[in-house]
Design a protein around this motif. Structure first.
Motif, PDB file in Angstrom:
ATOM      1  N   ARG A 115     -47.503 -65.573  -5.786  1.00 17.13           N
ATOM      2  CA  ARG A 115     -48.179 -66.828  -5.427  1.00 17.13           C
ATOM      3  C   ARG A 115     -49.660 -66.782  -5.797  1.00 17.13           C
ATOM      4  NH1 ARG A 115     -51.105 -67.621  -1.038  1.00 17.13           N
ATOM      5  NH2 ARG A 115     -50.270 -65.785   0.005  1.00 17.13           N
ATOM      6  N   MET A 116     -50.310 -65.673  -5.505  1.00 13.28           N
ATOM      7  CA  MET A 116     -51.752 -65.579  -5.768  1.00 13.28           C
ATOM      8  C   MET A 116     -52.049 -65.617  -7.267  1.00 13.28           C
ATOM      9  SD  MET A 116     -53.040 -63.086  -2.712  1.00 13.28           S
ATOM     10  CE  MET A 116     -54.683 -63.794  -2.521  1.00 13.28           C
ATOM     11  N   PHE A 117     -51.246 -64.900  -8.062  1.00 10.92           N
ATOM     12  CA  PHE A 117     -51.466 -64.932  -9.517  1.00 10.92           C
ATOM     13  C   PHE A 117     -51.057 -66.288 -10.112  1.00 10.92           C
ATOM     14  CE2 PHE A 117     -51.952 -60.350  -9.229  1.00 10.92           C
ATOM     15  CZ  PHE A 117     -52.955 -60.129 -10.171  1.00 10.92           C
ATOM     16  N   TYR A 118     -50.012 -66.884  -9.584  1.00 13.36           N
ATOM     17  CA  TYR A 118     -49.553 -68.174 -10.101  1.00 13.36           C
ATOM     18  C   TYR A 118     -50.637 -69.238  -9.951  1.00 13.36           C
ATOM     19  CZ  TYR A 118     -46.451 -72.093 -11.106  1.00 13.36           C
ATOM     20  OH  TYR A 118     -45.888 -73.201 -11.673  1.00 13.36           O
ATOM     21  N   TRP A 119     -51.278 -69.279  -8.795  1.00 16.08           N
ATOM     22  CA  TRP A 119     -52.285 -70.312  -8.513  1.00 16.08           C
ATOM     23  C   TRP A 119     -53.719 -69.838  -8.723  1.00 16.08           C
ATOM     24  CZ3 TRP A 119     -50.319 -74.860  -8.561  1.00 16.08           C
ATOM     25  CH2 TRP A 119     -49.014 -75.066  -8.115  1.00 16.08           C
ATOM     26  N   GLY A 120     -53.912 -68.551  -8.930  1.00 17.49           N
ATOM     27  CA  GLY A 120     -55.268 -68.033  -9.119  1.00 17.49           C
ATOM     28  C   GLY A 120     -56.045 -67.909  -7.819  1.00 17.49           C
ATOM     29  N   ASN A 126     -52.828 -66.186 -13.655  1.00 16.51           N
ATOM     30  CA  ASN A 126     -52.060 -65.608 -14.749  1.00 16.51           C
ATOM     31  C   ASN A 126     -50.585 -65.725 -14.408  1.00 16.51           C
ATOM     32  OD1 ASN A 126     -50.674 -63.844 -16.526  1.00 16.51           O
ATOM     33  ND2 ASN A 126     -52.585 -62.738 -16.913  1.00 16.51           N
ATOM     34  N   ARG A 127     -49.955 -66.736 -14.958  1.00 11.04           N
ATOM     35  CA  ARG A 127     -48.553 -66.997 -14.620  1.00 11.04           C
ATOM     36  C   ARG A 127     -47.619 -65.965 -15.237  1.00 11.04           C
ATOM     37  NH1 ARG A 127     -48.766 -73.519 -13.888  1.00 11.04           N
ATOM     38  NH2 ARG A 127     -50.016 -73.332 -12.001  1.00 11.04           N
ATOM     39  N   PHE A 133     -43.907 -60.306 -10.720  1.00 12.94           N
ATOM     40  CA  PHE A 133     -43.657 -60.024  -9.307  1.00 12.94           C
ATOM     41  C   PHE A 133     -42.326 -60.599  -8.824  1.00 12.94           C
ATOM     42  CE2 PHE A 133     -48.277 -59.362  -9.443  1.00 12.94           C
ATOM     43  CZ  PHE A 133     -48.297 -58.068  -8.972  1.00 12.94           C
ATOM     44  N   ALA A 134     -41.787 -61.557  -9.569  1.00 17.30           N
ATOM     45  CA  ALA A 134     -40.483 -62.112  -9.208  1.00 17.30           C
ATOM     46  C   ALA A 134     -39.390 -61.051  -9.309  1.00 17.30           C
ATOM     47  CB  ALA A 134     -40.152 -63.307 -10.091  1.00 17.30           C
ATOM     48  N   ALA A 135     -39.603 -60.021 -10.107  1.00 15.27           N
ATOM     49  CA  ALA A 135     -38.611 -58.951 -10.269  1.00 15.27           C
ATOM     50  C   ALA A 135     -38.371 -58.200  -8.966  1.00 15.27           C
ATOM     51  CB  ALA A 135     -39.060 -57.976 -11.351  1.00 15.27           C
ATOM     52  N   PHE A 136     -39.315 -58.267  -8.026  1.00 16.23           N
ATOM     53  CA  PHE A 136     -39.178 -57.563  -6.746  1.00 16.23           C
ATOM     54  C   PHE A 136     -38.360 -58.355  -5.739  1.00 16.23           C
ATOM     55  CE2 PHE A 136     -42.842 -55.521  -8.571  1.00 16.23           C
ATOM     56  CZ  PHE A 136     -42.658 -54.199  -8.219  1.00 16.23           C
TER      57      PHE A 136
END
Length: 147
Positions: A115-120, A126-127, A133-136
């Protein structure tokens, strides 16, 4: 670290012992270097369980536990930084502690980092990294007709 004092405290609280009986055991466990006890007391202070709420004391205890690789403490400390509870709000520190929680084995921190990387939030947006992180995430049940 000998975890017997903490384990005894945990068993007592699970059997419904009074917080007054458990609190001294947690203090002893802390003195013996069991950082899980730091985390446990930190949650008492954060949520006002059995003790007066003190976000600052909670953060201090979480920090000590997180610095000694207690994953849950790192996660809760990240939440404190993200919400500004007991500390000045700092999204970059929140991201760092979510990463520490993940490194220590708390896979739920991956969703927060995604979430933090998706929205900055607190990190550079950095999407592509967010998708890593979705792999986890734990896979759900398979849908009918899909392999």
């Amino acid at each position: 670290m000998n975890g017997k004092l903490y384990d005894k405290a945990l068993a007592l609280i699970n059997r419904g012992a009074s917080p007054g009986d458990v609190y001294p055991l947690l203090l002893e466990a802390m003195d013996a270097g069991d950082y899980r006890a730091h985390y446990a007391l930190g949650t008492w202070y954060l949520y006002g369980r059995h003790i007066k709420v003190s976000n600052k004391k909670a953060v201090s205890l979480f920090r000590q536990a997180a610095e000694n690789d207690v994953a849950e403490a790192a996660f809760d400390l990240a939440v404190c930084y993200e919400k500004g509870e007991g500390v000045r709000k700092d999204l970059s520190k929140a991201a760092a502690f979510y990463l520490r929680a993940l490194r220590c084995g708390d896979e739920s921190a991956a969703e927060e980092l995604r979430r933090m990387f998706y929205w900055g939030f607190g990190v550079e947006k950095n999407r592509m990294i967010a998708s890593e992180f979705a792999a986890f995430e734990k896979p759900g049940p398979e849908k009918p007709g899909r392999r």
